[in-house]
Motif scaffolding. Structure first.
Motif, PDB file in Angstrom:
ATOM      1  N   LYS A 100      49.741  35.436  49.313  1.00 11.34           N
ATOM      2  CA  LYS A 100      48.702  34.834  50.156  1.00 11.34           C
ATOM      3  C   LYS A 100      47.412  35.652  50.092  1.00 11.34           C
ATOM      4  O   LYS A 100      46.583  35.582  50.975  1.00 11.34           O
ATOM      5  N   ILE A 101      47.268  36.438  49.042  1.00  6.62           N
ATOM      6  CA  ILE A 101      46.075  37.263  48.845  1.00  6.62           C
ATOM      7  C   ILE A 101      45.221  36.624  47.752  1.00  6.62           C
ATOM      8  O   ILE A 101      45.706  36.335  46.666  1.00  6.62           O
ATOM      9  N   THR A 102      43.943  36.443  48.046  1.00  7.19           N
ATOM     10  CA  THR A 102      43.012  35.893  47.072  1.00  7.19           C
ATOM     11  C   THR A 102      42.290  37.043  46.381  1.00  7.19           C
ATOM     12  O   THR A 102      41.739  37.926  47.047  1.00  7.19           O
ATOM     13  N   VAL A 103      42.300  37.036  45.063  1.00  2.00           N
ATOM     14  CA  VAL A 103      41.571  38.047  44.293  1.00  2.00           C
ATOM     15  C   VAL A 103      40.147  37.528  44.081  1.00  2.00           C
ATOM     16  O   VAL A 103      39.947  36.433  43.555  1.00  2.00           O
ATOM     17  N   VAL A 104      39.170  38.312  44.501  1.00  2.00           N
ATOM     18  CA  VAL A 104      37.763  37.909  44.411  1.00  2.00           C
ATOM     19  C   VAL A 104      37.289  38.064  42.977  1.00  2.00           C
ATOM     20  O   VAL A 104      37.450  39.120  42.362  1.00  2.00           O
ATOM     21  N   THR A 105      36.669  36.996  42.459  1.00  2.00           N
ATOM     22  CA  THR A 105      36.233  36.999  41.064  1.00  2.00           C
ATOM     23  C   THR A 105      34.721  37.148  40.896  1.00  2.00           C
ATOM     24  O   THR A 105      34.253  37.451  39.808  1.00  2.00           O
ATOM     25  N   SER A 106      33.952  36.911  41.968  1.00  2.36           N
ATOM     26  CA  SER A 106      32.492  37.047  41.882  1.00  2.36           C
ATOM     27  C   SER A 106      31.908  37.113  43.284  1.00  2.36           C
ATOM     28  O   SER A 106      32.590  36.833  44.274  1.00  2.36           O
TER      29      SER A 106
END
Length: 192
Positions: free
Chosen positions: A3-9
């Protein structure tokens, strides 16, 4: 599924911030040992506490997303930020599981109460500075009404300043400063 979103920008991060009441962010680096140590704690909190639209968890790699790290002044890894909208409400530097859990629990509790609870906390009539009055004092109209009310009467600014200076001077020159301050005529609790 995590449930963790990896930030891409930076634009991705902005969209994330606007999609939830609280965003808990893990600023990490792949080479960081303490980051790897606390990662399972962060993942467990994300799995347990994620609530769509209320609480979300994301990770920002400081090496690939330097712009975001600089914007929030991240200089140590790991750094965890609790953001409400886009404002930082709490910051934890280092791998401190108990502080991270406490910060997440505080955000979860606040998010569960929702906006109605915040509005309910401010249901009193309230007063406007300089134009309204407390029930014990008469209305004094004018630009300096608040100042004149403070300077006049019991407990005004002049009274507070005299008591402060008196207690300071008495305690400064006494052998037992606490006892001297307690027995002073300037002490409000002494009733003199």
């Amino acid at each position: 599924m995590s449930k963790i979103t990896v930030v891409t920008s930076a634009s991705h991060f902005s969209k994330l911030l606007s999609s939830s009441s609280y965003t808990i962010v893990d600023f990490y680096a792949d080479w960081c040992g303490p980051c790897k140590q606390i990662a399972p704690v962060f993942a467990a909190l994300a799995d347990k506490e994620s609530k769509p639209g209320k609480i979300q968890f994301c990770k920002v790699d400081v090496d690939s997303q330097q712009e975001i790290a600089q914007k929030y002044g991240v200089s140590a890894m790991p750094t965890f930020l609790v953001l409400k909208s886009s404002s930082v409400v709490e910051s934890i530097r280092g791998a401190n599981p108990s502080a991270l859990k406490a910060a997440v629990n505080k955000a979860v509790t606040d998010a569960a109460r929702g906006p109605a609870a915040s509005a309910a906390a401010f249901k009193s009539k309230g007063y406007t500075l300089g134009s309204a009055t407390t029930p014990s004092r008469p209305v004094n109209q004018g630009a300096f009404a608040g100042v004149s009310n403070m300077l006049s009467g019991n407990g005004g600014l002049a009274d507070v300043l005299v008591r402060f200076v008196g207690l300071y001077v008495i305690s400064l020159f006494a052998f037992d400063s606490f006892k001297a301050a307690e027995e002073s005529t300037f002490n409000i609790r002494a009733g003199r």
